[in-house]
Design a protein around this motif. Structure first.
Motif, PDB file in Angstrom:
ATOM      1  N   VAL A   3       0.854  -1.192   0.000  1.00 39.46           N
ATOM      2  CA  VAL A   3       0.000   0.000   0.000  1.00 39.46           C
ATOM      3  C   VAL A   3       0.892   1.245   0.000  1.00 39.46           C
ATOM      4  O   VAL A   3       1.907   1.290   0.701  1.00 39.46           O
ATOM      5  N   VAL A   4       0.486   2.247  -0.775  1.00 47.39           N
ATOM      6  CA  VAL A   4       1.260   3.479  -0.907  1.00 47.39           C
ATOM      7  C   VAL A   4       0.675   4.556   0.006  1.00 47.39           C
ATOM      8  O   VAL A   4      -0.492   4.930  -0.135  1.00 47.39           O
ATOM      9  N   PHE A   5       1.504   5.031   0.923  1.00 43.90           N
ATOM     10  CA  PHE A   5       1.099   6.096   1.853  1.00 43.90           C
ATOM     11  C   PHE A   5       1.620   7.433   1.367  1.00 43.90           C
ATOM     12  O   PHE A   5       2.639   7.507   0.680  1.00 43.90           O
ATOM     13  N   ARG A   6       0.928   8.498   1.758  1.00 42.09           N
ATOM     14  CA  ARG A   6       1.359   9.856   1.410  1.00 42.09           C
ATOM     15  C   ARG A   6       2.502  10.317   2.299  1.00 42.09           C
ATOM     16  O   ARG A   6       3.159  11.298   1.982  1.00 42.09           O
ATOM     17  N   GLY A   7       2.723   9.644   3.398  1.00 42.98           N
ATOM     18  CA  GLY A   7       3.794   9.978   4.320  1.00 42.98           C
ATOM     19  C   GLY A   7       3.722   9.094   5.547  1.00 42.98           C
ATOM     20  O   GLY A   7       2.834   8.257   5.684  1.00 42.98           O
ATOM     21  N   GLU A   8       4.680   9.290   6.425  1.00 46.73           N
ATOM     22  CA  GLU A   8       4.735   8.543   7.691  1.00 46.73           C
ATOM     23  C   GLU A   8       3.549   8.942   8.578  1.00 46.73           C
ATOM     24  O   GLU A   8       3.010  10.045   8.436  1.00 46.73           O
ATOM     25  N   PRO A   9       3.160   8.090   9.531  1.00 47.45           N
ATOM     26  CA  PRO A   9       2.157   8.497  10.508  1.00 47.45           C
ATOM     27  C   PRO A   9       2.608   9.773  11.217  1.00 47.45           C
ATOM     28  O   PRO A   9       3.794   9.948  11.495  1.00 47.45           O
TER      29      PRO A   9
END
Length: 131
Positions: free
Chosen positions: A101-107
């Motif tokens: 899954v591709v996230f927009r950034g770290e939590p």
């Protein structure tokens, strides 16, 4: 009164169903491929209970111009179409990163809590928020 069903517009309901159940871990509430109809539910919610049953999330086809415009405008603005609650955002982030899954950034943490945003591959950004 209770919430019975809500929806999220997706480019391909069958592909979204596979992603939301296979990768994210939701359960199928109803699947009627011949009608392009897919509804998922939280796996922790029983079929019947004091609330009258689970809340369904309809994976709505975006073939309607109004729905497609809404979905595309949210995506282009970088806004999540829906928020899912999780116990541990970092653990879910790690699990989903490992699943591709591709996230927009770290939590990240802000006054509302810890959250992370990912691309569902079906036309939406989805936010995870720590319960």
């Amino acid at each position: 009164m209770r919430i019975k069903m809500c929806s999220i517009h997706v480019k391909d309901p069958a592909a979204a169903h596979a992603f939301y159940t296979g990768t994210l871990g939701f359960d199928t509430l109803m699947a009627m491929p011949e009608y392009n109809l897919y509804i998922i539910k939280d796996p922790a919610t029983p079929e019947k209970g004091t609330g009258g049953g689970p809340v369904g999330l309809l994976l709505e086809p975006s073939d309607n111009p109004i729905g497609a415009n809404y979905m595309n405008a949210l995506y282009d603005a970088g806004l999540p179409a829906i928020v899912f609650g999780v116990r541990d955002v970092r653990a879910e982030y790690d699990r989903l990163i490992n699943a591709g899954v591709v996230f927009r950034g770290e939590p990240a943490e802000d006054p509302s809590g810890i959250s992370a945003v990912f691309d569902d591959g079906c036309g939406n950004y989805v936010q995870l928020h720590q319960d």
